[in-house]
Design an enzyme around this catalytic site. Sequence first.
Site, PDB file in Angstrom:
ATOM      1  N   SER A 191     -11.693  85.915  58.967  1.00 45.34           N
ATOM      2  CA  SER A 191     -12.154  86.117  57.599  1.00 45.34           C
ATOM      3  C   SER A 191     -13.629  85.782  57.519  1.00 45.34           C
ATOM      4  CB  SER A 191     -11.373  85.223  56.635  1.00 45.34           C
ATOM      5  OG  SER A 191     -11.956  85.231  55.344  1.00 45.34           O
ATOM      6  N   TYR A 196      -8.575  76.516  55.060  1.00 49.07           N
ATOM      7  CA  TYR A 196      -8.636  77.965  55.293  1.00 49.07           C
ATOM      8  C   TYR A 196      -9.902  78.349  56.062  1.00 49.07           C
ATOM      9  CZ  TYR A 196      -8.421  82.978  54.535  1.00 49.07           C
ATOM     10  OH  TYR A 196      -8.375  84.337  54.735  1.00 49.07           O
TER      11      TYR A 196
END
Length: 253
Positions: free
Chosen positions: A142, A155
């Site tokens: 990501s 995350y």
Amino acid sequence: MAETRYGTALITGASSGLGYGLALWFAKRGTRVFAAARRLQNLQALAEEARAAGGTVEPVEMDVSRTDETMAHLQKIDADCGGLDLVVANAGVGLDTNGKRFKWERAKQVLEVNVMGAAATLSAVLPQMVERKRGHLVGVSSLAGFRGLPKNAAYSGSKAFLSTFMESLRVDLRGTGVRVTCIYPGFVKTDMTAPNKHPMPFMLEAAEAAELMGKAIVRGQTVFSFPWQTRAAMGVAQALPNAVFDPLMRKLR
């Protein structure tokens, strides 16, 4: 660059979002896709949609956070199908892990799926791919892994791990016939982003994002990030000194 055709592929996190779209994209192009996720009903709907389009998707009920089971499951599929050509570690979890109200259980869940689950998925049949001198490993990281974003310690950290993991594999596997691709999506309309109440610029529909990813994979790109606008913004963020980055992130938080 010539496009690669895959006879078989396994894609995790395929019950919704990017994984669902990517599994369907490859199935429509003649790949026998093993679609893995926890939600079997969603996978069965995916298989029906693929069948209607002339493709083949085989549902695989699996929780990647159970790493030993994941390894064994992928190894059995690899043996039964004559060797997986493509493995995509797409399964991911995004939960708020604000340092001021930090909850270990949330961080643990993110790390078990995004770090241990992804590593197990990518490692399961790697020795067999090296022995066959063919195969392709894809990790879906990501753009959030480029720097530590507010409320996203677990995350952002998990995606930073995956990108570095993929880079080391890429270096090691050069010349073996096994290819490595790391993909960095920006904001995509999925179940993960749905609860977010804040603006998410340049957001893409899942099907559109899956097509971009699929094309990058068959081209054999080692690194692919999108959309370009978000990638450019994160590139600037990477270059900022902490004295500028930290207060800017506090305002965005």
